[in-house]
Design a protein around this motif. Structure first.
Motif, PDB file in Angstrom:
ATOM      1  N   VAL A 271      61.461  88.721 -34.627  1.00  0.00           N
ATOM      2  CA  VAL A 271      62.710  89.396 -34.994  1.00  0.00           C
ATOM      3  C   VAL A 271      62.413  90.741 -35.659  1.00  0.00           C
ATOM      4  CG1 VAL A 271      64.753  89.281 -36.489  1.00  0.00           C
ATOM      5  CG2 VAL A 271      64.122  87.318 -35.059  1.00  0.00           C
TER       6      VAL A 271
ATOM      7  N   HIS B  76      70.972  88.744 -33.930  1.00  0.00           N
ATOM      8  CA  HIS B  76      70.084  88.985 -35.078  1.00  0.00           C
ATOM      9  C   HIS B  76      70.401  90.264 -35.860  1.00  0.00           C
ATOM     10  CE1 HIS B  76      67.467  85.763 -33.621  1.00  0.00           C
ATOM     11  NE2 HIS B  76      67.581  86.307 -32.433  1.00  0.00           N
TER      12      HIS B  76
ATOM     13  N   LEU C 269      65.640  81.913 -30.031  1.00  0.00           N
ATOM     14  CA  LEU C 269      65.816  83.317 -30.399  1.00  0.00           C
ATOM     15  C   LEU C 269      66.845  84.041 -29.532  1.00  0.00           C
ATOM     16  CD1 LEU C 269      62.129  84.364 -31.166  1.00  0.00           C
ATOM     17  CD2 LEU C 269      64.012  84.123 -32.804  1.00  0.00           C
TER      18      LEU C 269
END
Length: 185
Positions: free
Chosen positions: A114, A182, A147
């Protein structure tokens, strides 16, 4: 002041010459080595020292990176993350991540990815990230799905490992998909 390279669990930093012994230790786990790329013959301590020194002295530039993943609190090296196949014209790149066996399943790889993607998407203006994962690496397959990566295809029998052929799973994520899930920082 906070650093874009620091998360809750990890900090991404340059590789230092003193990291050689941790990298040599990681190389001694054949399964981890094969999940990342392929099994290689053992290297001497001197060669490991030389490799770490070369990495520390290398001018990485802004897009082609090889970074150490360090535990935020202790500073202990737990793995590495790198970009490759960087294509500024089309705005695409790939990356690889490896975390030592003793440090797996603690969220270090996810956080390192990330942090890296926030930099590549939010600062360097790339629009798509691709990653390949060996089908036998169930942990990495699950990580990339969590993710938000999309499975885009499969290269059947793309690698030979331990006497058998294994598929290579192709994943991708766009800047929009990443930002929605994110944020860009």
């Amino acid at each position: 002041m906070t650093s874009a390279w620091t998360g809750e669990r990890v900090r991404l930093r340059a590789i230092e010459p003193a990291d050689w012994s941790a990298f040599q230790e990681y190389d001694e786990n054949s399964e981890d080595q094969s999940n990342g790329d392929h099994l290689t013959p053992p290297r001497s301590a001197e060669r490991a020292r030389q490799w770490a020194k070369e990495q520390a002295e290398k001018d990485q530039g802004a897009d082609l990176l090889r970074l150490a993943i360090a535990e935020r609190e202790s500073g202990r090296l737990v793995g590495t993350v790198n970009t490759h196949a960087v294509d500024p014209h089309n705005g695409t790149f790939e990356y690889g991540v490896a975390v030592g066996r003793a440090h797996q399943r603690r969220g270090y790889a996810a956080e390192a990815i990330v942090i890296l993607l926030r930099y590549m998407f939010g600062e360097r203006r790339f629009q798509k990230c691709d990653v390949t994962v060996y089908a036998a690496n169930e942990g990495s397959l699950a990580l990339h799905r969590r993710l938000g990566f999309t499975e885009e295809g499969r290269r059947r029998r793309g690698r030979y490992y331990r006497g058998r052929y294994d598929d290579i799973v192709l994943f991708g994520i766009t800047v929009e998909e990443f930002a929605e899930r994110h944020g860009l920082g």
